[in-house]
Scaffold this motif. Structure first.
Motif, PDB file in Angstrom:
ATOM      1  N   ARG A  88       0.828  -1.203   0.000  1.00  0.00           N
ATOM      2  CA  ARG A  88       0.000   0.000   0.000  1.00  0.00           C
ATOM      3  C   ARG A  88       0.860   1.249   0.000  1.00  0.00           C
ATOM      4  NH1 ARG A  88      -1.867   2.742   4.232  1.00  0.00           N
ATOM      5  NH2 ARG A  88      -1.327   1.065   5.683  1.00  0.00           N
ATOM      6  N   ILE A  89       1.949   1.253   0.760  1.00  0.00           N
ATOM      7  CA  ILE A  89       2.851   2.407   0.807  1.00  0.00           C
ATOM      8  C   ILE A  89       3.544   2.605  -0.540  1.00  0.00           C
ATOM      9  CG2 ILE A  89       4.961   3.290   1.868  1.00  0.00           C
ATOM     10  CD1 ILE A  89       4.020   1.964   4.468  1.00  0.00           C
ATOM     11  N   GLU A  90       3.938   1.484  -1.152  1.00  0.00           N
ATOM     12  CA  GLU A  90       4.587   1.582  -2.461  1.00  0.00           C
ATOM     13  C   GLU A  90       3.632   2.182  -3.492  1.00  0.00           C
ATOM     14  OE1 GLU A  90       5.999  -2.279  -3.427  1.00  0.00           O
ATOM     15  OE2 GLU A  90       7.695  -2.212  -2.011  1.00  0.00           O
ATOM     16  N   ARG A  91       2.367   1.727  -3.457  1.00  0.00           N
ATOM     17  CA  ARG A  91       1.389   2.288  -4.396  1.00  0.00           C
ATOM     18  C   ARG A  91       1.175   3.775  -4.121  1.00  0.00           C
ATOM     19  NH1 ARG A  91      -1.370  -2.494  -3.167  1.00  0.00           N
ATOM     20  NH2 ARG A  91      -2.836  -1.316  -1.847  1.00  0.00           N
ATOM     21  N   LEU A  92       1.114   4.133  -2.860  1.00  0.00           N
ATOM     22  CA  LEU A  92       0.938   5.533  -2.485  1.00  0.00           C
ATOM     23  C   LEU A  92       2.136   6.355  -2.937  1.00  0.00           C
ATOM     24  CD1 LEU A  92      -0.763   7.649  -1.008  1.00  0.00           C
ATOM     25  CD2 LEU A  92       0.435   7.009   1.110  1.00  0.00           C
ATOM     26  N   SER A  93       3.333   5.783  -2.785  1.00  0.00           N
ATOM     27  CA  SER A  93       4.541   6.489  -3.221  1.00  0.00           C
ATOM     28  C   SER A  93       4.526   6.732  -4.723  1.00  0.00           C
ATOM     29  CB  SER A  93       5.769   5.672  -2.813  1.00  0.00           C
ATOM     30  OG  SER A  93       6.947   6.289  -3.266  1.00  0.00           O
ATOM     31  N   GLN A  94       4.104   5.690  -5.443  1.00  0.00           N
ATOM     32  CA  GLN A  94       4.012   5.856  -6.898  1.00  0.00           C
ATOM     33  C   GLN A  94       2.999   6.936  -7.265  1.00  0.00           C
ATOM     34  OE1 GLN A  94       3.105   1.994  -8.454  1.00  0.00           O
ATOM     35  NE2 GLN A  94       5.143   1.145  -7.978  1.00  0.00           N
ATOM     36  N   GLN A  95       1.866   6.924  -6.548  1.00  0.00           N
ATOM     37  CA  GLN A  95       0.847   7.935  -6.827  1.00  0.00           C
ATOM     38  C   GLN A  95       1.351   9.339  -6.497  1.00  0.00           C
ATOM     39  OE1 GLN A  95      -2.504   6.668  -4.546  1.00  0.00           O
ATOM     40  NE2 GLN A  95      -2.934   4.865  -5.840  1.00  0.00           N
ATOM     41  N   VAL A  96       2.119   9.443  -5.417  1.00  0.00           N
ATOM     42  CA  VAL A  96       2.681  10.742  -5.044  1.00  0.00           C
ATOM     43  C   VAL A  96       3.659  11.218  -6.117  1.00  0.00           C
ATOM     44  CG1 VAL A  96       4.181  11.907  -3.392  1.00  0.00           C
ATOM     45  CG2 VAL A  96       2.302  10.473  -2.585  1.00  0.00           C
ATOM     46  N   LEU A  97       4.517  10.283  -6.601  1.00  0.00           N
ATOM     47  CA  LEU A  97       5.459  10.647  -7.663  1.00  0.00           C
ATOM     48  C   LEU A  97       4.730  11.104  -8.927  1.00  0.00           C
ATOM     49  CD1 LEU A  97       8.146   7.818  -7.276  1.00  0.00           C
ATOM     50  CD2 LEU A  97       8.417  10.241  -6.752  1.00  0.00           C
ATOM     51  N   PHE A  98       3.677  10.409  -9.279  1.00  0.00           N
ATOM     52  CA  PHE A  98       2.903  10.791 -10.451  1.00  0.00           C
ATOM     53  C   PHE A  98       2.245  12.147 -10.242  1.00  0.00           C
ATOM     54  CE2 PHE A  98      -1.115  10.862 -12.816  1.00  0.00           C
ATOM     55  CZ  PHE A  98      -0.632  10.698 -14.115  1.00  0.00           C
ATOM     56  N   LEU A  99       1.757  12.378  -9.047  1.00  0.00           N
ATOM     57  CA  LEU A  99       1.137  13.664  -8.734  1.00  0.00           C
ATOM     58  C   LEU A  99       2.172  14.777  -8.811  1.00  0.00           C
ATOM     59  CD1 LEU A  99      -1.416  15.165  -7.814  1.00  0.00           C
ATOM     60  CD2 LEU A  99      -0.710  14.704  -5.451  1.00  0.00           C
ATOM     61  N   ASP A 100       3.358  14.510  -8.301  1.00  0.00           N
ATOM     62  CA  ASP A 100       4.429  15.499  -8.346  1.00  0.00           C
ATOM     63  C   ASP A 100       4.821  15.798  -9.783  1.00  0.00           C
ATOM     64  OD1 ASP A 100       6.451  17.099  -6.881  1.00  0.00           O
ATOM     65  OD2 ASP A 100       7.835  15.712  -7.882  1.00  0.00           O
ATOM     66  N   PHE A 101       4.917  14.712 -10.594  1.00  0.00           N
ATOM     67  CA  PHE A 101       5.254  14.902 -12.005  1.00  0.00           C
ATOM     68  C   PHE A 101       4.165  15.726 -12.698  1.00  0.00           C
ATOM     69  CE2 PHE A 101       4.556  13.337 -16.333  1.00  0.00           C
ATOM     70  CZ  PHE A 101       5.747  13.722 -16.920  1.00  0.00           C
TER      71      PHE A 101
END
Length: 816
Positions: free
Chosen positions: A780-793
């Motif tokens: 779940r944290i990994e998915r959240l991290s990916q989503q955060v990176l995508f949001l940042d991008f």
């Protein structure tokens, strides 16, 4: 106001502890050691409680013999092993092979305990050095099984071993002459059962040939042969005639007079003079029915037979065992039975309380698979036996005033017993004969001693009059039946009299219960509804109700007015064998063939308490008059006394609630003062997971929360950490608390090595349960991290586009 029961707890248990064979008494007379299959049980003689068991309960290595010397006991097993124990602690000191080619039959120590002699079924005797553990002599010469062995030191300080065998011979071995043939003393024509030394050179021997022989060991010849007219199994020679002063023997004896007691198949202790060969005294037997002016009748088939016997100088008591696995203690002052130990009960079929003059339970009466009824004293478990029936006693009952006992048996006879002050025992005062089958059930009237009702396998019920019963008669009185009713198509299993003495009910194997009018001798109702045979019927003491218990596992409550079924109680998975009303008819307790006791609330038909009481079928159950005590008996050879613990449990609950409230207040005070360690410790002691989590969250809310938590957990014991681990498993499954759970795991890993965590009682299980949800949280944290990176991008991309648009707008040409 009726105080309903909530629980019964075990107060005391009496169970089988002796399976026959050898037994011994400690030197101080306080402990009894006896064989029970592969164990040696040690009993406190005063209370008959088993305080220790020696050995392992392994049926492949049963005990065949043992020898006792002070604190040491050497046990011989059927698998030809010998084990030495300190019986006061139960510690096994050593184990070795017997070297005998067959079973060891007898064994004994010498006077100082340095040597041990073992006699076997291989016709040999072996002498063992106890300290160095090797055998020093292998004594041969016997042509039969060795039954008894004895050490003897001659006037020349030479050690001899005397042994008696099945061929009737006595062998005298000199241990100082290697390879010499034994001296043979011939005189007995049958098995030698006992050898006793008297003075320095006299030997007394007994056998099953009905004679006792006196031997002079110096001349190695017989002095006198005394015909005792019974098979003797044991004899005891007293060290001094002073012991006999209380026996009131008219003649006087010299200080060196040779006197001995015999124990044999007559079941009576007899005193003999070795000088004159005369019988000086025979123990008076008051345990059988008196049938003539000066004689007592006995059933020869079930006659008591003594086997082994010991005399304890500390207590001045004789101890002997019988063929039916009982151990009896006699006082030498009057040869009076002082204490009786019932070694093996077998299947116990019925039980009742018997009150004293103050209406307090003092005795319990037990019917087991024996023709003798046992009466146990509740404090000492000393047993009196009622002898008279010639077959197994099936049932019993107590009169309303506890003055009479009724017993029924497979001999088709009912007996009425009363306490006789002159004989200090219970005696049979009446006999009821008339049934043609086993009498299985019996019940007294509830308000008087006017009659008893009985039910039999001959499918009939009888009512017997007791109005003209004479209690002080010298002979049992014959009762006559008032009437006989053909009640059922199959045997009658239970019978009960109503509390107004107007009705009685019968329960049968034909699946029905029937209610009968005593005055008119008519059938009032047939109660049908059970799918299998009925084991027990009971009237309510208050309400017009009758309860029936059946082999179908059901209990039914019937109205005695309109005879309808008022309620059906389900809960037992096996046959319900006994039921009793409690708490003024508002509760019922039942026993089943599954060994369970169940306490029922009749208002709601719910089970208040289920108690795992026995390992076999609970055939009998009875409550004391005040209902504070309950006694049960079962096929597991045990009788258990239960105590009503309702008030104790309620008081304990109140105290626990008060204690919890005080500790919770203390936790709140500690949290205000930020004393997290003490607060967290109390929360763990109270086993409160949520309070524990709340405290941990408050610790983590501090600036240096993780360090504080670490310092707090460093001060905890392994038990507290193990409990905390179990909480973490639940917290880790919930996303709301998983962060705190992971922090705790991290802290624990920093203060404990993985090996130490796995060594906790639930360490390995906790780790296994933590892994799946921890992996899920990581995903779940990994998915959240990916989503955060995508949001940042995306945000950066949008920012770049915005800046491009601004710069483009600045370069647009202006129009004039």
């Amino acid at each position: 106001m009726v105080r309903e029961k909530e629980n019964f707890i075990k107060q005391s248990t009496h169970t089988s502890f002796y399976t026959g064979g050898q037994f011994a008494i400690s030197n101080d007379g306080q402990y009894l050691l006896c064989t029970y299959n592969a164990l040696i049980h040690i009993l406190d003689i005063q209370t008959q409680h088993i305080i220790r068991s020696i050995g392992q309960d392994d049926t492949s290595s049963e005990v065949v013999s043992f020898a006792l010397f002070n604190d040491l006991i050497v046990i011989a097993y059927r698998n030809q092993l010998l084990r030495q124990f300190n019986w006061t602690t139960g510690t096994c000191l050593r184990t070795w092979k017997s070297v005998h080619k067959n079973t060891i039959i007898c064994m004994t120590f010498n006077s100082n305990g340095s040597l041990l002699a073992t006699g076997g079924a291989d016709f040999t005797v072996k002498i063992w050095d106890v300290e160095h553990l090797y055998y020093t002599h292998n004594l041969k010469g016997s042509t039969s099984i060795i039954r008894v062995v004895l050490f003897y030191t001659s006037e020349m300080k030479k050690i001899h071993v005397i042994c008696g065998s099945d061929d009737g011979r006595i062998y005298l071995h000199n241990l100082h002459v290697s390879g010499a043939k034994p001296t043979i003393l011939q005189g007995h024509m049958s098995t030698v059962t006992s050898l006793v030394l008297h003075n320095d050179h006299n030997l007394i021997s007994s056998g099953r040939d009905r004679v006792v022989i006196m031997w002079d060991l110096q001349t190695q010849s017989s002095i006198r042969t005394i015909p005792v007219m019974e098979s003797i199994e044991a004899l005891i020679a007293l060290p001094s005639v002073d012991y006999l002063k209380k026996l009131k023997i008219k003649q006087t004896f010299a200080s060196d007079e040779l006197l001995f007691f015999t124990f044999g198949n007559s079941g009576l202790i007899k005193l003999w003079s070795g000088t004159t060969g005369r019988c000086l005294l025979i123990q008076e037997d008051k345990t059988y029915e008196k049938i003539a002016a000066n004689s007592y009748g006995k059933d020869k088939e079930h006659e008591q037979v003594f086997l082994n016997a010991y005399f304890n100088e500390t207590t001045r008591m004789f101890y002997t065992n019988t063929i039916d696995h009982n151990i009896i203690a006699f006082n030498i002052k009057k040869l009076k039975l002082e204490k009786q130990f019932i070694g093996e009960l077998g299947d116990v079929l019925d039980v009742r309380f018997l009150n004293d003059n103050d209406n307090n339970p003092l005795y319990i009466i037990v019917a087991n698979n024996d023709e003798k009824v046992k009466i146990f004293h509740l404090n000492t478990w000393h047993c009196q036996m009622l002898k008279g029936h010639t077959d197994i006693v099936i049932g019993l009952d107590i009169s309303y005033d506890h003055s009479l006992i009724a017993t029924c048996s497979k001999d088709d006879i009912i007996r009425i017993w009363s306490y006789n002050v002159d004989r200090s025992s219970f005696v049979c005062v009446a006999i009821a004969e008339g049934h043609t089958g086993d009498v299985a059930a019996i019940a007294f009237a509830k308000t008087s001693n006017d009659f008893i009702a009985s039910g039999s396998q001959d499918t009939t019920a009888k009512v017997w009059s007791l109005e003209n019963l004479i209690l002080d008669s010298n002979e049992p009185q014959n009762l006559s039946s008032v009437f006989t009713l053909k009640t059922h198509d199959k045997e009658v299993n239970s019978i009960a009299v109503s509390f107004n003495d107007k009705q009685f009910a019968t329960g049968s194997a034909d699946k029905t219960a029937k209610i009968w009018d005593i005055r008119n001798q008519k059938l009032l109702a047939v109660l049908s509804g059970h799918r299998r045979g009925i084991w027990c019927v009971q009237y309510s003491p208050v309400n017009p109700e009758l309860a029936t218990a059946s082999a179908d596992g059901l209990i039914k409550i019937w109205s005695t007015k309109d005879y309808n079924c008022l309620q059906t109680i389900e809960g037992h998975d096996a046959s319900v064998l006994r039921i009793i009303y409690l708490s003024m008819g508002t509760q019922l307790i039942s026993s089943g063939s599954d060994g369970l006791l169940k306490l029922w609330d009749l208002k709601t038909s719910t089970c208040v308490k289920s108690i795992d009481a026995h390992e076999g079928k609970i055939w009998g159950m009875s409550a004391s008059t005040d209902e504070n005590l309950l006694v049960t008996c079962a096929s597991d050879s045990s009788v258990v006394i239960w105590r009503d613990s309702t008030e104790e449990d309620r008081q304990t609950k109140r105290e626990n609630v008060e204690e919890v409230l005080l500790m919770e207040q203390e936790v709140s005070n500690l949290l205000v003062n930020k004393k997290y360690h003490e607060a967290l410790k109390i929360a763990l002691n109270l086993n409160q997971p949520y309070r524990t989590l709340t405290i941990i969250k408050e610790i983590l809310n501090e600036i240096d929360g993780i360090d504080r938590l670490k310092n707090t957990l460093l001060q905890f014991s392994d038990d507290h950490l193990n409990l905390l681990f179990s909480y973490v498993i639940d917290w880790n499954t919930n996303t709301r608390h998983s962060t705190e759970a992971q922090i705790i795991i991290k802290v624990l890993l920093s203060i404990m090595t993985p090996d130490k965590i796995l060594k906790l009682p639930n360490g390995q299980k906790c780790v296994e349960n933590l892994l799946p949800y921890t992996e899920r949280h990581m995903s779940r944290i990994e998915r959240l991290s990916q989503q955060v990176l995508f949001l940042d991008f995306s945000w950066h991309s949008m920012k770049y586009l915005d800046q491009s648009n601004i710069s483009s707008s600045n370069e647009l040409p202006t129009t004039t």
